[in-house]
Design a protein around this motif. Structure first.
Motif, PDB file in Angstrom:
ATOM      1  N   ILE A 133       0.822  -1.260   0.158  1.00 24.44           N
ATOM      2  CA  ILE A 133       0.023   0.113   0.106  1.00 24.44           C
ATOM      3  C   ILE A 133       0.818   1.188   0.144  1.00 24.44           C
ATOM      4  O   ILE A 133       2.005   1.125   0.635  1.00 24.44           O
ATOM      5  N   ASP A 134       0.276   2.439  -0.563  1.00 25.81           N
ATOM      6  CA  ASP A 134       1.044   3.637  -0.286  1.00 25.81           C
ATOM      7  C   ASP A 134      -0.191   4.648   0.035  1.00 25.81           C
ATOM      8  O   ASP A 134      -1.288   4.666  -0.033  1.00 25.81           O
ATOM      9  N   TYR A 135       0.420   5.846   0.212  1.00 34.34           N
ATOM     10  CA  TYR A 135      -0.442   6.996   0.411  1.00 34.34           C
ATOM     11  C   TYR A 135      -0.757   7.807  -0.755  1.00 34.34           C
ATOM     12  O   TYR A 135       0.148   8.054  -1.522  1.00 34.34           O
ATOM     13  N   LYS A 146      -3.772   3.621  -1.103  1.00 35.20           N
ATOM     14  CA  LYS A 146      -3.686   3.075  -2.584  1.00 35.20           C
ATOM     15  C   LYS A 146      -3.140   1.726  -2.520  1.00 35.20           C
ATOM     16  O   LYS A 146      -2.254   1.366  -1.745  1.00 35.20           O
ATOM     17  N   TRP A 147      -3.861   0.621  -3.101  1.00 32.62           N
ATOM     18  CA  TRP A 147      -3.130  -0.645  -3.157  1.00 32.62           C
ATOM     19  C   TRP A 147      -2.236  -0.543  -4.308  1.00 32.62           C
ATOM     20  O   TRP A 147      -2.639  -0.344  -5.539  1.00 32.62           O
ATOM     21  N   ASN A 148      -1.197  -1.268  -4.242  1.00 34.03           N
ATOM     22  CA  ASN A 148      -0.207  -1.608  -5.310  1.00 34.03           C
ATOM     23  C   ASN A 148      -0.758  -2.342  -6.543  1.00 34.03           C
ATOM     24  O   ASN A 148      -1.255  -3.587  -6.228  1.00 34.03           O
ATOM     25  N   GLU A 149      -1.177  -1.690  -7.658  1.00 34.93           N
ATOM     26  CA  GLU A 149      -1.853  -2.433  -8.675  1.00 34.93           C
ATOM     27  C   GLU A 149      -1.046  -3.778  -9.266  1.00 34.93           C
ATOM     28  O   GLU A 149      -1.844  -4.764  -9.505  1.00 34.93           O
ATOM     29  N   ASN A 150       0.233  -3.658  -9.344  1.00 31.79           N
ATOM     30  CA  ASN A 150       0.966  -4.981  -9.538  1.00 31.79           C
ATOM     31  C   ASN A 150       0.547  -6.121  -8.407  1.00 31.79           C
ATOM     32  O   ASN A 150       1.046  -7.263  -9.022  1.00 31.79           O
ATOM     33  N   LYS A 151       0.086  -5.946  -7.304  1.00 34.43           N
ATOM     34  CA  LYS A 151      -0.254  -6.931  -6.313  1.00 34.43           C
ATOM     35  C   LYS A 151      -1.635  -7.020  -6.191  1.00 34.43           C
ATOM     36  O   LYS A 151      -2.213  -7.639  -5.177  1.00 34.43           O
TER      37      LYS A 151
END
Length: 431
Positions: A133-135, A146-151
């Protein structure tokens, strides 16, 4: 942009009767409705009371979820009556179907628009360090997770967090907590929105609209020989509480000593092991009030308190012989208890501190007392007071008792928020 119509009027003023009349009066060509209520029994009431159109209640059928069925009904432009629980599951597809089919929303009572997501202490650190995740800060300065789209295809213990983040429903609070947030733009997808409630000023949904910059117009209901109509809040019929004061008998006496301190009977007070003897005293007091002072019976009494883990607190507080008279402190919008007139409110309501902090970190001022009072009023008005009949109530918390007395002796809590529009008619020009 949609301005929300908040119909803020006391129980018994005819908010639901107005809504039923409105849905009956409007042409099926010009209006499509979604009516959202906390209880299934109220869904049935709407289906039986609105004769000019057929309301559908989404079902889970043949392996499909209720949300799937809701989407099917929306796509067909059907009138829908459903529960808060289903509405909270709305996603991007729901929003698009609402928008493209020009629906009007009638929301019976405020809905849970934010909730703290339960996490263990280091879960968040773990997800950040793993770059899962990131902000992301949006243009209003609000921080989303935000969830990492690659994961996105990872299958883990955190699937629920992944789903919320991918739907853009997950916000960040105070470097320590995640807050699920009903996607606010869903309200902007409707042609018109009407919320039927009372004391909106203190409720989370009001703070959520302030947070997201959504405008709301305050209205009230009046009745004449032609039926019900909406008026700007500044033209409302001021709530005369003289009669109400005569109906509400608040216990004053020695049984209140247990609640003298400001935080007594709060959730954290109940959870402190050192207060277990006080909890036993509270149980005796409630029994004493019901049995000796009121001569209450199971069919006249209701009471509430903190439930606790696996009902642990509720079981310790329950007055002997009145176990079946418990109703949750969050109960609203139901008529099931309208015969009851002996009440014990064994709780001192405070907002979840994380949720309170969530609003405050973005500069939204919250009023704990207005919130606590609105929760208390909703609970008390499940009883026969809603039919103008007398009740007796035991409120040992001096704070909660003081709030009820202030409410009964002034219009303080009914003053609208400063930013509410109070001088406009409702948004639907048919009205």
């Amino acid at each position: 942009m949609t301005t929300i119509n908040v119909i803020d009027a006391p129980c018994g003023y005819g908010k639901t009767s107005w809504a039923i009349q409105y849905m009956n009066d409007m042409s099926v060509e010009s209006h499509r409705f979604i009516y959202v209520t906390p209880f299934l029994e109220e869904v049935t009431r709407i289906q039986q009371s609105v004769h000019s159109r057929k309301f559908h209640d989404p079902e889970s059928i043949k392996g499909e979820t209720k949300l799937d069925d809701l989407h099917r009904l929306l796509g067909q432009g059907k009138d829908i009556a459903t529960t808060h629980a289903l509405f909270q599951k709305a996603n991007a597809e729901t929003k698009e179907l609402i928008r493209s089919n020009n629906y009007t929303l009638i929301l019976d009572e405020v809905i849970n628009v934010i909730e703290q997501v339960p996490l263990k202490k280091n879960d968040l650190d773990l997800l950040i360090e793993a770059r899962v995740i990131d902000y992301e800060i949006n243009d209003k300065g609000l921080t989303y997770i935000k969830w990492n789209e690659n994961k996105a295809d990872y299958d883990t213990e955190y699937n629920h967090i992944k789903q919320m983040a991918l739907a853009n429903n997950l916000m960040y609070c105070d470097n320590s907590a995640l807050i699920w947030n009903l996607p606010c733009d869903i309200f902007l997808m409707f042609k018109d929105v009407f919320i039927l409630t009372y004391l909106f000023k203190g409720q989370f949904q009001r703070y959520y609209y302030d947070l997201h910059g959504i405008l709301y117009r305050y209205l009230s209901v009046v009745k004449d020989q032609h039926g019900y109509s909406l008026v700007p809040y500044q033209n409302r019929q001021i709530h005369d509480k003289t009669f109400l004061n005569k109906l509400v008998s608040i216990y004053e006496g020695q049984l209140n000593a247990i609640g003298d301190k400001r935080n007594a009977l709060s959730t954290s007070w109940f959870e402190k092991p050192s207060n277990k003897d006080f909890v036993a005293t509270l149980q005796r007091n409630a029994y004493n009030f019901f049995t000796n002072l009121c001569k209450a019976k199971n069919d006249t009494a209701i009471w509430t308190t903190v439930i606790g883990n696996k009902n642990s607190i509720m079981k310790k507080v329950k007055p002997k012989g009145f176990a079946k008279c418990f109703i949750a402190m969050t109960t609203r919008a139901t008529n099931l208890y309208r015969e009851k007139y002996h009440l014990s409110y064994l709780i001192n309501r405070f907002m979840n501190p994380i949720e309170k902090k969530f609003f405050e970190q973005y500069g939204v001022t919250v009023d704990q007392d207005a919130w606590a009072l609105s929760e208390l009023i909703q609970w008390v008005w499940r009883s026969r007071i809603r039919d103008g009949k007398p009740i007796e109530i035991y409120i040992p918390s001096s704070r909660m008792r003081g709030l009820l007395k202030k409410y009964l002796s002034s219009d303080f809590f009914e003053e609208p928020p400063e930013n509410a529009i109070v001088d406009e008619p409702p948004s639907d020009w048919h009205l």
